[in-house]
Design a protein around this motif. Structure first.
Motif, PDB file in Angstrom:
ATOM      1  N   TRP A 163       4.039 103.383 -96.272  1.00  0.00           N
ATOM      2  CA  TRP A 163       3.628 103.643 -94.900  1.00  0.00           C
ATOM      3  C   TRP A 163       4.821 103.724 -93.951  1.00  0.00           C
ATOM      4  N   GLY A 164       5.975 103.969 -94.515  1.00  0.00           N
ATOM      5  CA  GLY A 164       7.120 104.296 -93.691  1.00  0.00           C
ATOM      6  C   GLY A 164       8.019 103.162 -93.275  1.00  0.00           C
ATOM      7  N   TRP A 165       7.724 101.952 -93.752  1.00  0.00           N
ATOM      8  CA  TRP A 165       8.614 100.847 -93.400  1.00  0.00           C
ATOM      9  C   TRP A 165       9.914 100.987 -94.185  1.00  0.00           C
ATOM     10  N   SER A 166      11.014 100.761 -93.512  1.00  0.00           N
ATOM     11  CA  SER A 166      12.309 100.752 -94.194  1.00  0.00           C
ATOM     12  C   SER A 166      12.530  99.381 -94.809  1.00  0.00           C
ATOM     13  N   TRP A 168      -2.381 104.381 -84.916  1.00  0.00           N
ATOM     14  CA  TRP A 168      -1.158 103.606 -84.662  1.00  0.00           C
ATOM     15  C   TRP A 168       0.024 104.202 -85.408  1.00  0.00           C
ATOM     16  N   GLU A 169       1.212 103.891 -84.914  1.00  0.00           N
ATOM     17  CA  GLU A 169       2.434 104.111 -85.677  1.00  0.00           C
ATOM     18  C   GLU A 169       2.627 102.885 -86.573  1.00  0.00           C
ATOM     19  N   SER A 170       3.006 103.085 -87.818  1.00  0.00           N
ATOM     20  CA  SER A 170       3.168 101.940 -88.725  1.00  0.00           C
ATOM     21  C   SER A 170       4.260 100.995 -88.250  1.00  0.00           C
ATOM     22  N   SER A 171       5.187 101.515 -87.444  1.00  0.00           N
ATOM     23  CA  SER A 171       6.279 100.676 -86.928  1.00  0.00           C
ATOM     24  C   SER A 171       5.754  99.573 -86.011  1.00  0.00           C
ATOM     25  N   LEU A 211      -5.565 101.170 -89.520  1.00  0.00           N
ATOM     26  CA  LEU A 211      -4.907 101.159 -88.215  1.00  0.00           C
ATOM     27  C   LEU A 211      -4.079 102.427 -87.961  1.00  0.00           C
ATOM     28  N   VAL A 212      -3.494 102.978 -88.997  1.00  0.00           N
ATOM     29  CA  VAL A 212      -2.667 104.176 -88.818  1.00  0.00           C
ATOM     30  C   VAL A 212      -3.538 105.436 -88.791  1.00  0.00           C
ATOM     31  N   ASN A 213      -4.390 105.594 -89.796  1.00  0.00           N
ATOM     32  CA  ASN A 213      -5.186 106.823 -89.886  1.00  0.00           C
ATOM     33  C   ASN A 213      -6.431 106.817 -89.001  1.00  0.00           C
TER      34      ASN A 213
END
Length: 388
Positions: free
Chosen positions: A270-273, A308-311, A302-304
C-alpha cells in the motif's frame, strides 16, 4: 552487513539497504519464536487395544479419525465410565458441548482424571478467586493443561507468587484471564529474571507492572533471548523510561521473522516505504501486531472506499490496531451520513472520529446533533450488530 542482507534477501537492491538498528530489525530478526510438530501417526502404528478409545474420541468428543489416533497415544481406556463422568462434570459446571470438545482435543488426558479428586478442587479454587462461570470456561478451554498441574504444588503457589509481583489480587486474576497458561510456568525461573533485566535497563516499576498485568506472556521466554530483545529495542531508539519500550519488546517477542516480513510486505503493497514502516513502529509498536489480513483489510477500506492516502495511516499507525468491523466501518458509515446531510464539512477529522473512545463518541453524537442523533446512533448500532 550489505553482504549479509543480500545473502538472506538476494532481491534487495543496494540502494534499499539500511544499516541502522531499526533497519536491521526489518531484515534480520535473530530470535524468532519457533515450534515444531511431529507427523500424525497412522492407523498401523496403533494396536487394536486403542480401538475403543479412538471410537470414543470420535463419537463422544468430536475428534476426526486422525486426531483421535494421535490422542490415543496420551489417553487409553477400555470402558467409558471415567471419560463419561468427566464430560458430565464439565457440562454440570457450565461448559457447552463445543467448549468440552475443544478442551478434550487440546488436552486428551483430562478424560482419565478423577472429577471429584482432581478436577473439582481446581474448579473451586478458580471460583474462590471471583471468576465467573463464563470466565472460567474461557480460561480452561484456552489453557486446559492447567488441569494436569498440582493444585497445592503448582497452581496456588504460582498464583500467590504472581500476586506478590503485581501487588494486587485483582490484577493477578485479570492476568490469568488473559493468559491462563501463566499458572503452568515456574515464574521464579522464567519471569523473575526478565523483570530484573527490565529494571537493569532503567524501566520504571509502573511500566513493568502494566506489562505484567496485560501481557504476562511477554516474560515467558529464555532470559538471554529476552535481554537480547531489550538491547535491540534500545538500539532502535526506544527510551526505557517510556511505555513504548516494553510494548516494543512485547511486539518483537510475539512473532517470528517470517511473520514480521509478511507484515512489512503488506504495508509495502500500500505504498509505505521502509522508513515509514519503521517510523510507524517507533510511534506505535502494536501496528506490527496486526495480522496481515487485518493490515490489508484496513488499507483496502480506508484507501479505496474512503479515499485516504495510505501515508495518513503511516502517520497515525494506531489506527491499524482498531477493529475494522467493530470500529472503523460503523463510524465511517456514520461519518458518510453526517457528510451527506451537511452536518459536517469534508475537512472534518475522520481520524479523530475513529480514535475517539466509545463513550465519548456516542456522547458527542447525542449532544452535537440532537435532532439527527437517533438516526445516526441507530445506524451505528446496526453496523455494530452486523459485525457480531
Amino acid at each position: 552487513m550489505f553482504n549479509l542482507i543480500c545473502r538472506i534477501f538476494p532481491n534487495i537492491r543496494a540502494n534499499n539497504v539500511r544499516t541502522s538498528p531499526l533497519h536491521k530489525r526489518l531484515y534480520i530478526q535473530h530470535h524468532p519464536l519457533s515450534s515444531s510438530s511431529s507427523p500424525s501417526p497412522t492407523v498401523k502404528s496403533f494396536s487394536s487395544e486403542h480401538s475403543f478409545t479412538i471410537s470414543y474420541l470420535i463419537n463422544s468428543c468430536g475428534f476426526t479419525q486422525e486426531k483421535a489416533l494421535a490422542a490415543s497415544k496420551y489417553v487409553n481406556f477400555e470402558n467409558p465410565a471415567r471419560a463419561d463422568s468427566v464430560l458430565v462434570f464439565f457440562k454440570i459446571h457450565g461448559f457447552t458441548q463445543n467448549q468440552i470438545s475443544i478442551l478434550v482435543k487440546r488436552f486428551p488426558p483430562v478424560l482419565s482424571c478423577d472429577p471429584e479428586k482432581t478436577l473439582l478442587p481446581k474448579i473451586k479454587f478458580f471460583y474462590s478467586l471471583g471468576l465467573s462461570n463464563e470466565e472460567l470456561t474461557k480460561i480452561l478451554t484456552g489453557a486446559p493443561s492447567i488441569l494436569k498441574r498440582s493444585l497445592d504444588k503448582q497452581i496456588i503457589p504460582t498464583f500467590n507468587f504472581f500476586k506478590s509481583l503485581v501487588q494486587s489480587n485483582e490484577k493477578a486474576v485479570n492476568a490469568i484471564k488473559r493468559f491462563g497458561t501463566l499458572l503452568s510456568y515456574d515464574l521464579q525461573t522464567r519471569m523473575a529474571p526478565n523483570i530484573k533485566t527490565l529494571k537493569q535497563f532503567g524501566v520504571p516499576e509502573s511500566n513493568i507492572m502494566v506489562l505484567l498485568t496485560y501481557q504476562p506472556r511477554a516474560f515467558m521466554v529464555d532470559t538471554d533471548k529476552f535481554r537480547k530483545t531489550a538491547e535491540e529495542v534500545k538500539e532502535m531508539g526506544f527510551d526505557p523510561m517510556r511505555m513504548k519500550f516494553v510494548l516494543a519488546i512485547h511486539a518483537l517477542r510475539a512473532m517470528t521473522r517470517p511473520t514480521w516480513e509478511k507484515k512489512v510486505e503488506a504495508y509495502k503493497k500500500w505504498g509505505w516505504s521502509e522508513d515509514e514502516i519503521l517510523v510507524a513502529f517507533g510511534k506505535h509498536p502494536f501496528c506490527m501486531m496486526a495480522s496481515e489480513d487485518k493490515i490489508l483489510g484496513i488499507m483496502e477500506f480506508l484507501v479505496n472506499k474512503m479515499g485516504w492516502e495510505s501515508s495518513v495511516l503511516a502517520k497515525r499507525p494506531g489506527l491499524m490496531t482498531l477493529s475494522l468491523s467493530k470500529r472503523i466501518i460503523p463510524r465511517c458509515s456514520v461519518y458518510e451520513v453526517m457528510l451527506s446531510k451537511g452536518l459536517i464539512k469534508k475537512k472534518y477529522s475522520l481520524v479523530r472520529l475513529l480514535e475517539c473512545p466509545e463513550k465519548q463518541f456516542v456522547n458527542n453524537i447525542s449532544k452535537s446533533y440532537e435532532e439527527e442523533a437517533p438516526e445516526l446512533l441507530k445506524l451505528y448500532q446496526e453496523k455494530l450488530d452486523f459485525s457480531k
